[in-house]
Design an enzyme around this catalytic site. Structure first.
Site, PDB file in Angstrom:
ATOM      1  N   ASP A  90       0.859  -1.179   0.000  1.00 38.63           N
ATOM      2  CA  ASP A  90       0.000   0.000   0.000  1.00 38.63           C
ATOM      3  C   ASP A  90       0.902   1.237   0.000  1.00 38.63           C
ATOM      4  O   ASP A  90       1.948   1.250   0.667  1.00 38.63           O
ATOM      5  CB  ASP A  90      -0.868   0.040   1.260  1.00 38.63           C
ATOM      6  CG  ASP A  90      -2.056  -0.903   1.203  1.00 38.63           C
ATOM      7  OD1 ASP A  90      -2.088  -1.778   0.315  1.00 38.63           O
ATOM      8  OD2 ASP A  90      -2.954  -0.777   2.065  1.00 38.63           O
ATOM      9  N   HIS A 147       4.378  -7.455   0.158  1.00 42.12           N
ATOM     10  CA  HIS A 147       3.890  -8.718  -0.385  1.00 42.12           C
ATOM     11  C   HIS A 147       4.596  -9.043  -1.703  1.00 42.12           C
ATOM     12  O   HIS A 147       5.135  -8.157  -2.364  1.00 42.12           O
ATOM     13  CB  HIS A 147       2.377  -8.625  -0.632  1.00 42.12           C
ATOM     14  CG  HIS A 147       1.575  -8.441   0.621  1.00 42.12           C
ATOM     15  ND1 HIS A 147       0.645  -9.356   1.058  1.00 42.12           N
ATOM     16  CD2 HIS A 147       1.560  -7.433   1.537  1.00 42.12           C
ATOM     17  CE1 HIS A 147       0.093  -8.929   2.184  1.00 42.12           C
ATOM     18  NE2 HIS A 147       0.634  -7.756   2.490  1.00 42.12           N
ATOM     19  N   SER A 249       8.479   3.525   4.634  1.00 38.73           N
ATOM     20  CA  SER A 249       9.649   3.571   3.769  1.00 38.73           C
ATOM     21  C   SER A 249       9.262   3.340   2.322  1.00 38.73           C
ATOM     22  O   SER A 249       8.181   3.770   1.896  1.00 38.73           O
ATOM     23  CB  SER A 249      10.699   2.571   4.230  1.00 38.73           C
ATOM     24  OG  SER A 249      11.936   2.879   3.635  1.00 38.73           O
TER      25      SER A 249
END
Length: 282
Positions: A90, A147, A249
């Site tokens: 995200d 992911h 980050s």
């Protein structure tokens, strides 16, 4: 001008000290004080906990437990078409496109080299010269687990020590070579489209980078490069959660030349959501 001032301040901040202090604080259990800290963070950044596995601030004993929270199993839908490459995190798509020989765009007017980014790893330089890349910035308000965008096998992982500059818009537009200067963890995968690298970039206040197969990679920060090899490979499935940042980050994903085609609708500044289709296999 304001962004330039913010960037200049970065040169003088005690970044390592601040990161160590916050990392220590974020791992401590302070009971009601921890809950108040989490509630304040939720309010400041307008975080929706309804999609989290645990929806109440008091369910988290430490700030890091909250920050590295898992989502409900149905919170992110993973595009399951065989030809798709999906978003790894995200955040915001801050840059994407072709690697020009060995040069990547950091921000308007600022470039950095593939050689420096992959710590002069000869195989990765060969794999990704003239390839493609996408940079996903995770703000403090985002979900902070990353992911796999594909099915594949992890073959090698490298920790590269470095600085801890902030990686927000103000600094990426005003400080050169941030992604190649900051500490990072490079994960090299073998996939059906060839080699793919997922690079997890540290930053100021990122107290820890954690990888599923090896646990916490940083801290400690010993100032030395570390390498893990997996001759048989570790299988990952598209959309699989394989680690987290403990504060925001950047994730940079590298693809070999002519292996993928970004979606025509993808634009710089787009909101990224884990599992959404980002590219298709050529």
């Amino acid at each position: 001008m304001l962004n330039q001032i913010k960037a200049i301040i970065q040169y003088f901040l005690p970044k390592q000290l601040l990161t160590c202090m916050f990392g220590w604080l974020a791992e401590k259990e302070f009971g009601g004080l921890t809950t108040l800290m989490i509630k304040g963070f939720i309010k400041l950044y307008k975080i929706d906990l309804s999609e989290a596995e645990f929806e109440n601030a008091q369910d988290y004993k430490t700030f890091n437990q909250f920050f590295a929270r898992h989502l409900k199993s149905n919170a992110r839908l993973i595009d399951d078409s065989e030809s798709s490459i999906v978003m790894p995190a995200d955040g915001v798509i801050s840059q994407f496109g072709s690697i020009q020989e060995k040069t990547l765009l950091q921000a308007k007017g600022h470039f950095y080299s593939l050689d420096a980014l992959v710590a002069c790893h000869p195989d990765m330089i060969k794999y990704f010269t003239n390839g493609s890349y996408v940079t996903t910035y995770l703000a403090p308000s985002n979900y902070h687990r990353f992911h796999a965008p594909f099915n594949g096998k992890l073959k090698e992982m490298i920790y590269v020590p470095g600085s801890l500059y902030s990686v927000n818009k103000a600094t990426t537009e005003n400080i050169a070579n941030i992604f190649a200067r900051n500490e990072r963890v490079i994960c090299l995968f073998e996939t059906e489209i060839g080699p793919v690298a997922q690079i997890l970039v540290g930053a100021t206040i990122v107290g820890s980078i954690e990888i599923k197969w090896e646990g916490i990679i940083t801290p400690p920060r010993e100032g030395i490069m570390k390498r893990w090899n997996y001759p048989l490979g570790i299988n990952v499935e598209k959309g699989e959660d394989f680690g987290c940042f403990k504060l925001g980050s950047t994730v940079i994903t590298l693809f070999a030349q002519n292996s993928i085609q970004f979606m025509d609708t993808l634009k710089i500044g787009d909101t990224a959501r884990v599992g959404q289709k980002m590219a298709k296999i050529n």
